[in-house]
Design a protein around this motif. Sequence first.
Motif, mmCIF file in Angstrom:
data_model
loop_
_atom_site.group_PDB
_atom_site.id
_atom_site.type_symbol
_atom_site.label_atom_id
_atom_site.label_comp_id
_atom_site.label_asym_id
_atom_site.label_seq_id
_atom_site.Cartn_x
_atom_site.Cartn_y
_atom_site.Cartn_z
ATOM 1 N N ILE A 63 0.875 -1.255 -0.202
ATOM 2 C CA ILE A 63 -0.201 0.063 -0.091
ATOM 3 C C ILE A 63 0.873 1.201 -0.042
ATOM 4 C CG2 ILE A 63 -1.727 1.404 1.495
ATOM 5 C CD1 ILE A 63 -2.629 -1.336 2.398
ATOM 6 N N ASN A 64 1.989 1.227 0.717
ATOM 7 C CA ASN A 64 2.802 2.357 1.014
ATOM 8 C C ASN A 64 3.426 2.524 -0.398
ATOM 9 O OD1 ASN A 64 2.299 3.095 3.496
ATOM 10 N ND2 ASN A 64 3.826 1.874 4.355
ATOM 11 N N LYS A 65 3.984 1.543 -1.200
ATOM 12 C CA LYS A 65 4.363 1.800 -2.639
ATOM 13 C C LYS A 65 3.271 2.494 -3.536
ATOM 14 C CE LYS A 65 7.636 -1.799 -2.577
ATOM 15 N NZ LYS A 65 8.040 -3.258 -2.862
ATOM 16 N N THR A 66 2.064 1.847 -3.244
ATOM 17 C CA THR A 66 1.049 2.714 -4.125
ATOM 18 C C THR A 66 0.722 4.048 -3.990
ATOM 19 O OG1 THR A 66 0.000 0.529 -4.395
ATOM 20 C CG2 THR A 66 -1.299 2.304 -4.996
ATOM 21 N N LEU A 67 1.013 4.441 -2.451
ATOM 22 C CA LEU A 67 0.840 5.889 -2.369
ATOM 23 C C LEU A 67 1.940 6.864 -2.696
ATOM 24 C CD1 LEU A 67 -0.267 5.316 1.801
ATOM 25 C CD2 LEU A 67 -1.766 6.283 -0.356
ATOM 26 N N VAL A 68 3.054 5.983 -2.770
ATOM 27 C CA VAL A 68 4.299 6.886 -3.219
ATOM 28 C C VAL A 68 4.001 7.120 -4.774
ATOM 29 C CG1 VAL A 68 6.712 6.760 -3.959
ATOM 30 C CG2 VAL A 68 5.856 6.061 -1.799
ATOM 31 N N LYS A 69 3.501 6.282 -5.446
ATOM 32 C CA LYS A 69 3.059 6.650 -6.998
ATOM 33 C C LYS A 69 1.791 7.641 -7.155
ATOM 34 C CE LYS A 69 4.287 2.036 -8.595
ATOM 35 N NZ LYS A 69 3.933 0.821 -9.115
ATOM 36 N N ALA A 70 0.965 7.373 -5.881
ATOM 37 C CA ALA A 70 -0.055 8.448 -5.877
ATOM 38 C C ALA A 70 0.477 9.812 -5.584
ATOM 39 C CB ALA A 70 -1.164 8.191 -4.844
ATOM 40 N N GLU A 71 1.486 9.916 -4.615
ATOM 41 C CA GLU A 71 1.962 11.164 -4.448
ATOM 42 C C GLU A 71 2.718 11.823 -5.650
ATOM 43 O OE1 GLU A 71 4.218 9.873 -0.923
ATOM 44 O OE2 GLU A 71 2.756 10.519 0.435
ATOM 45 N N GLU A 72 3.267 10.806 -6.437
ATOM 46 C CA GLU A 72 4.147 11.231 -7.650
ATOM 47 C C GLU A 72 3.111 11.882 -8.611
ATOM 48 O OE1 GLU A 72 6.195 7.678 -8.780
ATOM 49 O OE2 GLU A 72 7.714 8.050 -7.372
ATOM 50 N N LEU A 73 1.947 11.511 -8.836
ATOM 51 C CA LEU A 73 0.976 11.872 -9.518
ATOM 52 C C LEU A 73 0.545 13.183 -9.212
ATOM 53 C CD1 LEU A 73 -1.020 11.108 -11.969
ATOM 54 C CD2 LEU A 73 -2.636 9.989 -10.649
ATOM 55 N N VAL A 74 0.275 13.295 -8.088
ATOM 56 C CA VAL A 74 -0.057 14.835 -7.456
ATOM 57 C C VAL A 74 0.928 15.737 -7.872
ATOM 58 C CG1 VAL A 74 -0.001 16.111 -5.309
ATOM 59 C CG2 VAL A 74 -1.564 13.958 -5.426
ATOM 60 N N LYS A 75 2.197 15.477 -7.690
ATOM 61 C CA LYS A 75 3.300 16.419 -7.997
ATOM 62 C C LYS A 75 3.348 16.585 -9.536
ATOM 63 C CE LYS A 75 6.446 15.092 -4.304
ATOM 64 N NZ LYS A 75 7.802 14.008 -4.126
ATOM 65 N N THR A 76 2.812 15.492 -10.399
ATOM 66 C CA THR A 76 2.825 15.705 -11.842
ATOM 67 C C THR A 76 1.764 16.601 -12.179
ATOM 68 O OG1 THR A 76 3.889 13.526 -12.134
ATOM 69 C CG2 THR A 76 2.584 14.594 -14.019
ATOM 70 N N ILE A 77 0.547 16.256 -11.591
ATOM 71 C CA ILE A 77 -0.701 17.262 -11.893
ATOM 72 C C ILE A 77 -0.485 18.654 -11.588
ATOM 73 C CG2 ILE A 77 -2.925 17.537 -11.374
ATOM 74 C CD1 ILE A 77 -3.392 14.844 -10.894
ATOM 75 N N LYS A 78 0.359 18.820 -10.469
ATOM 76 C CA LYS A 78 0.526 20.368 -9.795
ATOM 77 C C LYS A 78 1.570 20.814 -10.833
ATOM 78 C CE LYS A 78 1.893 22.642 -5.874
ATOM 79 N NZ LYS A 78 2.158 22.688 -4.396
ATOM 80 N N ALA A 79 2.444 20.101 -11.236
ATOM 81 C CA ALA A 79 3.680 20.621 -12.018
ATOM 82 C C ALA A 79 3.219 20.965 -13.287
ATOM 83 C CB ALA A 79 4.920 19.784 -12.298
ATOM 84 N N LYS A 80 2.223 20.256 -14.048
ATOM 85 C CA LYS A 80 1.480 20.650 -15.183
ATOM 86 C C LYS A 80 0.514 21.750 -15.138
ATOM 87 C CE LYS A 80 1.153 19.526 -19.588
ATOM 88 N NZ LYS A 80 2.088 19.620 -20.478
ATOM 89 N N ARG A 81 -0.269 21.933 -14.146
ATOM 90 C CA ARG A 81 -1.033 22.959 -13.849
ATOM 91 C C ARG A 81 -0.232 24.325 -13.524
ATOM 92 N NH1 ARG A 81 -2.223 25.440 -9.257
ATOM 93 N NH2 ARG A 81 -1.615 23.639 -7.792
ATOM 94 N N ASN A 82 0.843 24.129 -13.005
ATOM 95 C CA ASN A 82 1.783 25.354 -12.921
ATOM 96 C C ASN A 82 2.293 25.743 -14.354
ATOM 97 O OD1 ASN A 82 1.328 25.526 -9.996
ATOM 98 N ND2 ASN A 82 3.228 24.378 -9.778
#
Length: 91
Positions: A63-82
Amino acid sequence: MAGITVDIEDMKSAENQLQEYIRQVQLNVNMLRGSAQEFQENVGSDMYSQRAIQQIESSIRAINKTLVKAEELVKTIKAKRNEIENSISGF
């Protein structure tokens, strides 16, 4: 990219919802971890209990590995939005 429209507010909403989901899963993982520890302290002296605890710990790691991937996705969304916001403000 003509013809493609992006709603910045939708991106912010997706980002926030994903972050909330991550927080909720982390809370549940912590509760699961605490329950496993309590189980081990009170019951976990036999082979079957130890095996169950190991399976719980393995699940928590997955589950923690999956959460790391989800956190990376948040960073990607934020970077793209910026990136989009910066390009819009450049006009």
